[in-house]
Motif scaffolding. Structure first.
Motif, PDB file in Angstrom:
ATOM      1  N   HIS A 145     -16.599   0.998  10.550  1.00 11.32           N
ATOM      2  CA  HIS A 145     -17.093   0.112   9.503  1.00 11.32           C
ATOM      3  C   HIS A 145     -18.453  -0.484   9.869  1.00 11.32           C
ATOM      4  CE1 HIS A 145     -17.315  -3.069   6.530  1.00 11.32           C
ATOM      5  NE2 HIS A 145     -17.278  -3.991   7.484  1.00 11.32           N
ATOM      6  N   LEU A 146     -18.603  -1.010  11.066  1.00 13.92           N
ATOM      7  CA  LEU A 146     -19.893  -1.608  11.428  1.00 13.92           C
ATOM      8  C   LEU A 146     -20.991  -0.554  11.420  1.00 13.92           C
ATOM      9  CD1 LEU A 146     -21.121  -1.216  14.584  1.00 13.92           C
ATOM     10  CD2 LEU A 146     -19.092  -2.509  15.129  1.00 13.92           C
ATOM     11  N   THR A 147     -20.640   0.666  11.789  1.00 11.30           N
ATOM     12  CA  THR A 147     -21.620   1.750  11.779  1.00 11.30           C
ATOM     13  C   THR A 147     -21.963   2.153  10.356  1.00 11.30           C
ATOM     14  OG1 THR A 147     -20.669   2.506  13.875  1.00 11.30           O
ATOM     15  CG2 THR A 147     -22.169   4.014  12.743  1.00 11.30           C
ATOM     16  N   ARG A 148     -20.952   2.234   9.503  1.00  6.72           N
ATOM     17  CA  ARG A 148     -21.199   2.580   8.097  1.00  6.72           C
ATOM     18  C   ARG A 148     -22.071   1.528   7.424  1.00  6.72           C
ATOM     19  NH1 ARG A 148     -22.120   5.567   5.748  1.00  6.72           N
ATOM     20  NH2 ARG A 148     -20.982   5.426   3.795  1.00  6.72           N
ATOM     21  N   ILE A 149     -21.811   0.246   7.698  1.00  7.00           N
ATOM     22  CA  ILE A 149     -22.615  -0.813   7.093  1.00  7.00           C
ATOM     23  C   ILE A 149     -24.065  -0.706   7.566  1.00  7.00           C
ATOM     24  CG2 ILE A 149     -23.021  -3.321   7.070  1.00  7.00           C
ATOM     25  CD1 ILE A 149     -20.788  -2.386   5.152  1.00  7.00           C
ATOM     26  N   GLN A 150     -24.256  -0.520   8.858  1.00 11.86           N
ATOM     27  CA  GLN A 150     -25.616  -0.381   9.383  1.00 11.86           C
ATOM     28  C   GLN A 150     -26.302   0.827   8.751  1.00 11.86           C
ATOM     29  OE1 GLN A 150     -27.752   0.517  13.622  1.00 11.86           O
ATOM     30  NE2 GLN A 150     -26.035  -0.884  13.659  1.00 11.86           N
ATOM     31  N   ASP A 151     -25.610   1.948   8.710  1.00 14.58           N
ATOM     32  CA  ASP A 151     -26.152   3.172   8.132  1.00 14.58           C
ATOM     33  C   ASP A 151     -26.525   2.953   6.662  1.00 14.58           C
ATOM     34  OD1 ASP A 151     -26.856   5.871   7.829  1.00 14.58           O
ATOM     35  OD2 ASP A 151     -24.790   6.607   7.984  1.00 14.58           O
ATOM     36  N   ASP A 152     -25.611   2.373   5.893  1.00 12.36           N
ATOM     37  CA  ASP A 152     -25.819   2.132   4.470  1.00 12.36           C
ATOM     38  C   ASP A 152     -26.998   1.196   4.222  1.00 12.36           C
ATOM     39  OD1 ASP A 152     -24.663   2.082   1.566  1.00 12.36           O
ATOM     40  OD2 ASP A 152     -24.852  -0.033   2.116  1.00 12.36           O
ATOM     41  N   HIS A 153     -27.001   0.065   4.879  1.00 14.92           N
ATOM     42  CA  HIS A 153     -28.011  -0.959   4.604  1.00 14.92           C
ATOM     43  C   HIS A 153     -29.399  -0.576   5.121  1.00 14.92           C
ATOM     44  CE1 HIS A 153     -24.637  -3.123   3.227  1.00 14.92           C
ATOM     45  NE2 HIS A 153     -24.995  -4.338   3.575  1.00 14.92           N
ATOM     46  N   VAL A 154     -29.464  -0.026   6.317  1.00  9.11           N
ATOM     47  CA  VAL A 154     -30.771   0.331   6.871  1.00  9.11           C
ATOM     48  C   VAL A 154     -31.343   1.535   6.118  1.00  9.11           C
ATOM     49  CG1 VAL A 154     -32.028   1.097   8.933  1.00  9.11           C
ATOM     50  CG2 VAL A 154     -30.296  -0.713   9.117  1.00  9.11           C
ATOM     51  N   ALA A 155     -30.521   2.529   5.816  1.00  8.13           N
ATOM     52  CA  ALA A 155     -31.009   3.683   5.056  1.00  8.13           C
ATOM     53  C   ALA A 155     -31.523   3.255   3.686  1.00  8.13           C
ATOM     54  CB  ALA A 155     -29.901   4.725   4.917  1.00  8.13           C
ATOM     55  N   ASP A 156     -30.800   2.348   3.038  1.00  6.60           N
ATOM     56  CA  ASP A 156     -31.235   1.853   1.729  1.00  6.60           C
ATOM     57  C   ASP A 156     -32.586   1.157   1.842  1.00  6.60           C
ATOM     58  OD1 ASP A 156     -30.728   1.217  -1.149  1.00  6.60           O
ATOM     59  OD2 ASP A 156     -30.728  -0.838  -0.374  1.00  6.60           O
ATOM     60  N   ALA A 157     -32.731   0.300   2.826  1.00  4.54           N
ATOM     61  CA  ALA A 157     -33.990  -0.430   3.016  1.00  4.54           C
ATOM     62  C   ALA A 157     -35.144   0.524   3.336  1.00  4.54           C
ATOM     63  CB  ALA A 157     -33.838  -1.469   4.130  1.00  4.54           C
ATOM     64  N   ALA A 158     -34.835   1.587   4.070  1.00  6.78           N
ATOM     65  CA  ALA A 158     -35.857   2.545   4.483  1.00  6.78           C
ATOM     66  C   ALA A 158     -36.144   3.589   3.405  1.00  6.78           C
ATOM     67  CB  ALA A 158     -35.404   3.242   5.770  1.00  6.78           C
ATOM     68  N   GLY A 159     -35.308   3.624   2.368  1.00 12.82           N
ATOM     69  CA  GLY A 159     -35.474   4.639   1.335  1.00 12.82           C
ATOM     70  C   GLY A 159     -35.123   6.025   1.841  1.00 12.82           C
ATOM     71  N   GLN A 160     -34.140   6.084   2.742  1.00 17.58           N
ATOM     72  CA  GLN A 160     -33.729   7.354   3.351  1.00 17.58           C
ATOM     73  C   GLN A 160     -32.263   7.625   3.047  1.00 17.58           C
ATOM     74  OE1 GLN A 160     -34.542   6.647   7.484  1.00 17.58           O
ATOM     75  NE2 GLN A 160     -36.741   6.827   7.225  1.00 17.58           N
TER      76      GLN A 160
END
Length: 169
Positions: free
Chosen positions: A47-62
Protein backbone atom coordinates in the motif's frame (compact mmCIF):
# COMPACT_ATOMS: atom_id res chain seq x y z
CA UNK A 1 20.40 22.13 2.02
CA UNK A 2 17.88 22.45 -0.79
CA UNK A 3 14.23 21.50 -0.30
CA UNK A 4 14.58 18.76 -2.91
CA UNK A 5 17.50 17.29 -0.95
CA UNK A 6 15.31 17.22 2.17
CA UNK A 7 12.60 15.39 0.21
CA UNK A 8 15.13 12.90 -1.19
CA UNK A 9 16.42 12.28 2.34
CA UNK A 10 12.86 11.63 3.52
CA UNK A 11 12.28 9.08 0.77
CA UNK A 12 15.59 7.45 1.74
CA UNK A 13 14.39 7.07 5.33
CA UNK A 14 11.27 5.27 4.15
CA UNK A 15 13.50 2.90 2.16
CA UNK A 16 15.58 2.13 5.25
CA UNK A 17 12.54 1.19 7.33
CA UNK A 18 10.97 -0.85 4.52
CA UNK A 19 14.15 -2.84 3.94
CA UNK A 20 14.80 -3.39 7.66
CA UNK A 21 11.23 -4.59 8.10
CA UNK A 22 10.87 -6.86 5.07
CA UNK A 23 14.34 -8.37 4.63
CA UNK A 24 14.64 -11.94 5.80
CA UNK A 25 10.94 -12.58 6.38
CA UNK A 26 9.18 -15.67 5.12
CA UNK A 27 6.03 -15.44 3.03
CA UNK A 28 4.15 -16.68 6.09
CA UNK A 29 5.39 -13.76 8.20
CA UNK A 30 4.87 -11.21 5.42
CA UNK A 31 1.24 -12.28 5.02
CA UNK A 32 0.46 -12.84 8.72
CA UNK A 33 -2.09 -10.56 10.34
CA UNK A 34 -2.01 -9.91 14.09
CA UNK A 35 -5.79 -10.41 14.06
CA UNK A 36 -8.37 -10.92 11.28
CA UNK A 37 -9.01 -7.19 10.90
CA UNK A 38 -5.36 -6.07 11.03
CA UNK A 39 -3.09 -5.35 8.08
CA UNK A 40 -0.18 -7.59 7.21
CA UNK A 41 3.34 -6.41 6.50
CA UNK A 42 2.72 -7.37 2.86
CA UNK A 43 -0.36 -5.14 2.67
CA UNK A 44 1.28 -2.22 4.49
CA UNK A 45 4.38 -2.19 2.28
CA UNK A 46 2.40 -2.83 -0.91
CA UNK A 47 0.00 0.00 0.00
CA UNK A 48 2.67 2.56 0.90
CA UNK A 49 4.47 1.71 -2.33
CA UNK A 50 1.29 1.97 -4.40
CA UNK A 51 0.47 5.36 -2.87
CA UNK A 52 3.97 6.66 -3.57
CA UNK A 53 3.86 5.28 -7.11
CA UNK A 54 0.38 6.72 -7.76
CA UNK A 55 0.97 10.18 -6.31
CA UNK A 56 4.50 10.79 -7.58
CA UNK A 57 3.72 9.47 -11.07
CA UNK A 58 0.65 11.71 -11.22
CA UNK A 59 2.65 14.76 -10.15
CA UNK A 60 5.39 13.92 -12.66
CA UNK A 61 2.93 13.29 -15.49
CA UNK A 62 4.32 9.77 -15.91
CA UNK A 63 2.89 6.28 -15.95
CA UNK A 64 3.02 4.37 -12.68
CA UNK A 65 5.82 1.83 -12.29
CA UNK A 66 3.08 -0.64 -11.23
CA UNK A 67 1.88 -0.75 -14.82
CA UNK A 68 4.85 0.37 -16.90
CA UNK A 69 7.32 -2.13 -15.43
CA UNK A 70 4.89 -5.06 -15.15
CA UNK A 71 4.62 -5.19 -11.35
CA UNK A 72 0.83 -5.52 -11.46
CA UNK A 73 1.23 -8.79 -13.37
CA UNK A 74 3.97 -10.08 -11.07
CA UNK A 75 1.83 -9.50 -7.99
CA UNK A 76 -1.26 -10.91 -9.74
CA UNK A 77 -3.64 -9.65 -7.06
CA UNK A 78 -7.41 -10.20 -7.18
CA UNK A 79 -7.92 -6.42 -7.28
CA UNK A 80 -8.39 -3.85 -10.04
CA UNK A 81 -5.03 -2.82 -11.53
CA UNK A 82 -5.57 0.81 -10.44
CA UNK A 83 -6.20 -0.19 -6.81
CA UNK A 84 -3.75 1.14 -4.26
CA UNK A 85 -5.43 0.04 -1.06
CA UNK A 86 -7.01 3.27 0.11
CA UNK A 87 -10.28 2.39 1.84
CA UNK A 88 -9.73 -1.36 1.70
CA UNK A 89 -11.95 -3.59 3.77
CA UNK A 90 -10.32 -6.25 5.94
CA UNK A 91 -11.15 -8.81 3.26
CA UNK A 92 -9.54 -6.76 0.50
CA UNK A 93 -6.46 -6.12 2.63
CA UNK A 94 -6.23 -9.85 3.29
CA UNK A 95 -6.21 -10.53 -0.45
CA UNK A 96 -2.84 -8.78 -0.81
CA UNK A 97 -0.45 -11.69 -0.39
CA UNK A 98 3.12 -12.17 -1.57
CA UNK A 99 5.36 -15.18 -2.01
CA UNK A 100 8.63 -13.53 -1.05
CA UNK A 101 10.27 -10.41 0.34
CA UNK A 102 12.02 -9.99 -3.01
CA UNK A 103 8.73 -9.23 -4.75
CA UNK A 104 7.79 -6.50 -2.27
CA UNK A 105 11.29 -5.02 -2.19
CA UNK A 106 11.67 -5.19 -5.96
CA UNK A 107 8.54 -3.14 -6.51
CA UNK A 108 9.36 -0.80 -3.65
CA UNK A 109 12.90 -0.17 -4.94
CA UNK A 110 11.65 0.49 -8.48
CA UNK A 111 9.19 3.09 -7.16
CA UNK A 112 11.81 4.56 -4.83
CA UNK A 113 14.24 5.05 -7.72
CA UNK A 114 11.55 6.66 -9.90
CA UNK A 115 10.61 8.97 -7.03
CA UNK A 116 14.22 9.99 -6.41
CA UNK A 117 14.83 10.69 -10.10
CA UNK A 118 11.79 12.94 -10.14
CA UNK A 119 12.51 14.75 -6.87
CA UNK A 120 16.19 15.31 -7.68
CA UNK A 121 15.20 16.91 -10.99
CA UNK A 122 12.96 19.52 -9.36
CA UNK A 123 13.81 23.14 -8.73
CA UNK A 124 12.58 24.90 -5.60
CA UNK A 125 10.04 26.86 -7.68
CA UNK A 126 8.51 23.58 -8.93
CA UNK A 127 7.32 22.83 -5.41
CA UNK A 128 4.87 25.75 -5.64
CA UNK A 129 3.03 24.27 -8.63
CA UNK A 130 -0.61 23.42 -7.89
CA UNK A 131 -1.22 19.70 -8.42
CA UNK A 132 -4.72 19.33 -6.96
CA UNK A 133 -7.39 22.03 -7.02
CA UNK A 134 -10.03 19.90 -5.28
CA UNK A 135 -8.85 21.15 -1.88
CA UNK A 136 -9.08 24.54 -0.21
CA UNK A 137 -6.40 25.73 -0.33
CA UNK A 138 -5.25 23.94 -3.50
CA UNK A 139 -2.46 21.41 -2.98
CA UNK A 140 1.03 22.32 -4.17
CA UNK A 141 3.58 19.80 -5.35
CA UNK A 142 5.61 20.40 -2.19
CA UNK A 143 2.64 19.67 0.05
CA UNK A 144 1.75 16.56 -1.99
CA UNK A 145 5.26 15.16 -1.66
CA UNK A 146 5.36 15.83 2.09
CA UNK A 147 1.96 14.12 2.36
CA UNK A 148 3.35 11.04 0.60
CA UNK A 149 6.36 11.05 2.92
CA UNK A 150 4.18 11.32 6.03
CA UNK A 151 1.77 8.58 4.94
CA UNK A 152 4.55 6.24 3.86
CA UNK A 153 6.54 6.72 7.07
CA UNK A 154 3.45 5.94 9.14
CA UNK A 155 2.78 2.72 7.22
CA UNK A 156 6.46 1.71 7.28
CA UNK A 157 6.42 2.17 11.06
CA UNK A 158 3.24 0.11 11.30
CA UNK A 159 4.88 -2.67 9.29
CA UNK A 160 7.93 -2.60 11.59
CA UNK A 161 5.61 -2.82 14.58
CA UNK A 162 3.81 -5.84 13.09
CA UNK A 163 7.18 -7.51 12.51
CA UNK A 164 8.03 -6.95 16.18
CA UNK A 165 4.72 -8.48 17.24
CA UNK A 166 5.27 -11.51 15.05
CA UNK A 167 8.82 -12.05 16.30
CA UNK A 168 7.58 -12.21 19.88
CA UNK A 169 5.10 -14.99 19.11
Amino acid sequence: MKATEVLADGFGRIREVVHETVTGLTAERLNARPDPEANSIAWLVWHLTRIQDDHVADAAGQEQVWRSAGWAGRFDLPLPVADHGYGHTAEQAGSVRVDSPELLLGYYDAVHEASLRYVRGLAAADLERIVDERWDPPVTLGVRLVSVLADDLQHAGQAAYVRGLLERR
